[in-house]
Design an enzyme around this catalytic site. Structure first.
Site, PDB file in Angstrom:
ATOM      1  N   SER A  53       5.111  -6.557  -2.072  1.00 52.42           N
ATOM      2  CA  SER A  53       4.873  -6.703  -0.635  1.00 52.42           C
ATOM      3  C   SER A  53       5.314  -8.088  -0.176  1.00 52.42           C
ATOM      4  O   SER A  53       4.947  -9.102  -0.783  1.00 52.42           O
ATOM      5  CB  SER A  53       3.385  -6.515  -0.363  1.00 52.42           C
TER       6      SER A  53
ATOM      7  N   SER B 161       0.833  -1.208   0.000  1.00 52.90           N
ATOM      8  CA  SER B 161       0.000   0.000   0.000  1.00 52.90           C
ATOM      9  C   SER B 161       0.863   1.251   0.000  1.00 52.90           C
ATOM     10  O   SER B 161       0.630   2.190  -0.776  1.00 52.90           O
ATOM     11  CB  SER B 161      -0.922   0.018   1.228  1.00 52.90           C
TER      12      SER B 161
ATOM     13  N   CYS C 185      -9.583  -6.714   1.792  1.00 50.93           N
ATOM     14  CA  CYS C 185      -9.787  -5.324   2.164  1.00 50.93           C
ATOM     15  C   CYS C 185     -11.266  -4.954   2.153  1.00 50.93           C
ATOM     16  O   CYS C 185     -11.669  -3.997   2.788  1.00 50.93           O
ATOM     17  CB  CYS C 185      -9.047  -4.408   1.216  1.00 50.93           C
TER      18      CYS C 185
ATOM     19  N   THR D  92      13.666   4.638  11.071  1.00 49.60           N
ATOM     20  CA  THR D  92      14.642   3.553  11.234  1.00 49.60           C
ATOM     21  C   THR D  92      14.143   2.313  10.503  1.00 49.60           C
ATOM     22  O   THR D  92      12.985   1.924  10.643  1.00 49.60           O
ATOM     23  CB  THR D  92      14.858   3.255  12.736  1.00 49.60           C
TER      24      THR D  92
END
Ligand code: PLP
Length: 391
Positions: free
Chosen positions: A199, A71, A324, A237
């Site tokens: 992903s 995303s 989703c 980070t």
């Protein structure tokens, strides 16, 4: 028997990836930005992971930016193209109606900001015709974004042809390859894309990590401002354990791609052949131009949600479409985009399998689904009406 057949939603973490990750959750906890030995070790492991990821898609390590997932990569790619466009006075973007919501909702936001969005039609077989894209390109077009493979029906798009068209017209091309990477060969040079999203948790890597490929020369727009991580383009980070796991999972997937494709395609075909005989059923999407492990079917006269719950009670984890949108009662935007009538789209079932599944599991699914469909139809007023009209 428990069967996990929802691999388009997420996949099980690979053992290899887990083993590689563990030291980074324990002793190798250095921050890659630190100058001491522990930090510099982390930095070098981070860059090795970048190299591994780049090799898997035929990119250079300088073209890989780590993100929190697909995303974020989609958002950043589209926002980047939009801002490059604006600087050149271009505010038109071309996409399709069956993209992932990470793409569609970013486009909706851009529309509110003054962009013009064209969604090209998807053919009934779930494949886009590149000519339909070319027709829409104007001198205002700054981006074409089309997914490599669809997450609900699994159809693979002619991205290489689309890449050529975009190059010819000097338009940026982004592709959401989240369902493709690790499952079919993905080569950024062959595709000719300028940006590509992926992903980790879709190819047996950990959740919350992904990457964006960005062709050399394109300057990314930040979504997150702060430190100088990811060459200043994505502050925060680095999630090193996850990045290490992603690289290991991707290498494993690509190294075994041919063997896995053969095994997974065979299992997919058992599902399609075993279920297509169900009365008033249809396979959504082209039979051949599809991911090895994705099957999406509609069964008239039933609700996908009831089907899922009954399958779950038999130990089968499946989906009615995108993870989703589950929880909403709207039919899938993907099925509507390929012209499935609303009432039929409600009765959809997505089964997504991979190399972790077995043939025995496929046979179990092929035994259970017809039983459950028949049971649901036995008290469905919609089915009764269909049968009445048949007479
Ligand atoms: C899963 C998925 C995404 C979102 O990826 P996340 O890492 O879960 O954010 C985007 N596009 C497609 C096609 C997907 O299948």
């Amino acid at each position: 028997m428990t069967v996990y057949a929802d691999n388009a939603a997420t996949t099980k973490l690979s053992e290899t990836a887990l083993e590689k990750m563990l030291p980074f959750l324990k002793e190798n906890y250095g921050n890659p930005s630190s100058l001491h030995t522990l930090g510099q070790k982390a930095k070098s492991d981070l860059e090795n992971a970048r190299e591994t990821v780049a090799n898997a898609i035929n990119a250079s390590f300088k073209e890989i930016y780590f993100t929190s997932g697909g995303s974020e990569a989609d958002n950043q790619a589209i926002r980047t193209a939009a801002s490059i466009g604006l600087r050149k006075g271009k505010n038109h973007i071309i996409s399709s109606a069956f993209e992932h919501h990470a793409v569609l909702h970013t486009l909706t936001a851009l529309k509110k900001e003054g962009f013009e969005i064209t969604l090209v039609k998807v053919n009934d077989n779930g494949v886009i015709n590149p000519k339909d894209i070319e027709k829409e390109i104007t001198d205002k077009t700054c981006l074409v974004t089309i997914m490599t493979a669809n997450n609900e029906i699994g159809t693979v798009q002619p991205v290489e042809e689309i890449g050529k068209i975009c190059k010819k017209h000097g338009v940026l091309f982004h592709t959401d390859a989240v369902q493709a990477v690790g499952h079919i060969p993905v080569d950024v040079e062959k595709i000719g894309c300028d940006m590509l999203s992926a992903s980790a948790h879709k190819f047996h890597g950990p959740k919350g990590v992904g990457f964006l490929y960005v062709r050399k020369g394109i300057i990314l727009k930040n979504l997150i401002e702060g430190g100088a991580q990811e060459r200043g383009k994505r502050a925060g980070t680095e999630n090193l354990p996850a990045i290490i796991g992603m690289a290991a999972a991707l290498k494993e997937a690509v190294d075994n791609l041919e063997e896995n494709t053969k095994k997974v395609t065979e299992m997919r075909n058992i599902l399609i052949d075993g279920l297509k005989g169900i009365e008033r059923s249809r396979l959504n999407g082209d039979r051949e131009k599809r991911l090895p492990g994705t099957v999406n079917m509609c069964f008239e006269g039933i609700e996908g949600e009831s089907l899922l719950l009954l399958l779950d009670s038999k130990g089968i984890c499946a989906s009615s479409g995108s993870a989703c949108t589950s929880g909403s009662l709207d039919p899938s935007h993907v099925l509507l985009a390929i012209g499935v009538p609303v009432e039929i789209a409600h009765g959809s079932l997505r089964l997504t399998v991979n190399e972790y599944n077995t043939k025995e599991e496929m046979e179990y699914i092929v035994k259970c689904v017809p039983e459950v469909v028949e049971h649901l139809r036995s008290f469905s007023p919609v089915w009764a009406k269909i049968k009445e009209e048949e007479k």
